[in-house]
Each structure stands twice: as C-alpha cells, then as structure tokens.
Scaffold this active site. Sequence first.
Site, short mmCIF file in Angstrom:
data_model
loop_
_atom_site.label_atom_id
_atom_site.label_comp_id
_atom_site.label_asym_id
_atom_site.label_seq_id
_atom_site.Cartn_x
_atom_site.Cartn_y
_atom_site.Cartn_z
N PRO A 193 -71.95 -16.96 -50.11
CG PRO A 193 -69.60 -16.90 -49.94
CD PRO A 193 -70.66 -17.63 -50.45
CG ASN A 194 -70.01 -12.25 -46.97
OD1 ASN A 194 -70.11 -12.12 -46.05
ND2 ASN A 194 -68.64 -12.74 -47.70
NE ARG A 242 -71.25 -8.31 -49.76
CZ ARG A 242 -70.89 -9.13 -50.61
NH1 ARG A 242 -71.61 -10.26 -51.54
NH2 ARG A 242 -69.36 -9.44 -51.00
CE1 TYR A 252 -71.09 -7.37 -55.17
CE2 TYR A 252 -70.45 -6.78 -52.98
CZ TYR A 252 -70.22 -7.53 -54.42
OH TYR A 252 -68.75 -8.27 -54.36
CG ASN A 303 -73.58 -14.72 -56.77
OD1 ASN A 303 -72.43 -15.02 -56.66
ND2 ASN A 303 -74.29 -13.39 -56.66
CB ALA A 362 -65.50 -14.73 -51.90
CD GLU A 379 -69.35 -18.10 -62.77
OE1 GLU A 379 -68.95 -19.00 -63.65
OE2 GLU A 379 -68.41 -17.37 -62.23
CG HIS A 429 -70.37 -13.38 -60.60
ND1 HIS A 429 -70.10 -13.90 -59.28
CD2 HIS A 429 -70.12 -14.26 -61.64
CE1 HIS A 429 -69.52 -15.18 -59.48
NE2 HIS A 429 -69.50 -15.29 -60.76
NE ARG A 448 -65.95 -5.86 -57.58
CZ ARG A 448 -66.62 -6.45 -56.70
NH1 ARG A 448 -67.60 -7.39 -56.81
NH2 ARG A 448 -66.33 -6.18 -55.50
C1 DQA Z 1 -70.40 -11.52 -56.39
C2 DQA Z 1 -68.73 -11.22 -56.95
C3 DQA Z 1 -67.65 -11.93 -56.00
O1 DQA Z 1 -66.48 -11.50 -56.53
C4 DQA Z 1 -67.99 -11.35 -54.51
O2 DQA Z 1 -67.09 -12.14 -53.65
C5 DQA Z 1 -69.47 -11.55 -54.20
C6 DQA Z 1 -70.40 -11.25 -54.97
C7 DQA Z 1 -71.14 -10.79 -57.15
O3 DQA Z 1 -72.24 -11.36 -57.47
O4 DQA Z 1 -70.78 -9.90 -57.93
O5 DQA Z 1 -69.37 -11.95 -52.81
O6 DQA Z 1 -70.31 -12.73 -56.74
#
Ligand code: DQA
Length: 143
Positions: free
Chosen positions: A9-10, A17, A22, A73, A76, A97, A99, A106
């Site tokens: 998501p996102n 964003r 990011y 990835n 959240a 995994e 990120h 963080r």
């Molecule tokens: C994320 C880190 C997560 O905490 C966050 O909610 C994201 C992006 C990252 O790629 O750093 O959406 O997965």
Amino acid sequence: MKILVIHGPNLNLLGIRERHIYGTKDISFVNECIKKEAEKLKIEVEIFQSNSEGSIIDKIHEAMDDKNIIIINAGAYTHYSYAIRDAIASTRIPTIEVHLSNIHAREEFRSKSVIAPVCVGQISGFSYHSYLLALKAAAEIEF
Ligand code: DQA
C-alpha cells in the site's frame, strides 16, 4: 528463476509521498530499475502493486504456480498483517522482505515486522536499491 516483486500500500505514490523519507523516484522508475537488474541477472520478474491486503494475499497464493522467490515491500502491512505473514508461511516460497527506509530508525511501531520471522531475510534502508540488492541475493544464494 522466476521472481515475484510485490509493492504494498501507498507505494504507488512513490515520488509524491514523503519524499524526504522515500525519495523522489516514482514507481515506474523503480520498476524499470528492477526490470533492468533482473535482465542482467537473467531472472524473470513479475511486478505487482496493490493497496489491498486481500489482493496481496491472492497474489502470494498465485505465486505457488510458477514463482521460485518473492520479494515483498508490504508497506504498513509489514507491521500488523498476520494474514500476509500466514500467506507467506503457507506457500513456503522463500521470501525476501524489503523496505526503502530503515524501519528500525523510525517510529517505534515501524521497527516491528510481523512478516520478518517467515522471511529469509530483510533489506531495509537502501532506498529503491533495497529491491535490487534483494534480486542479487535471490540470484546468488540458494535458499
Ligand atoms: C516502507 C516502510 C513502512 O513502515 C511504510 O508504512 C511504508 C514503506 C518502506 O519501504 O520503507 O509504506 O515499507
């Protein structure tokens, strides 16, 4: 070798964003880098993005048909989706995994990953290079 890359998501809003966290590259740029790296490593790659937990779970299940490795990835969902964790554990496909940000540096809630225990490892904090490092690991390590 066939790899499924999942953006949660996102992540479709990359480049828009929270750019200070990011980065400024959008998802198309990141996907192009993933495709180029996969080509170099002679890996077949499918890339999938969804904002919905159910669609991500369905995609993980589908990967059982023909994928050797998953790179995810989970955004959240990383921090609370037991359903995604169970999907990864159920398929038993080696999963990496990733990120973009360093989730351990963080907010406290981000330092907990509920999917980490069912993944082979975690790459966190290298911007979009986290995906490329995961591809290299997938190509070179026998899980
Ligand atoms: C994320 C880190 C997560 O905490 C966050 O909610 C994201 C992006 C990252 O790629 O750093 O959406 O997965």
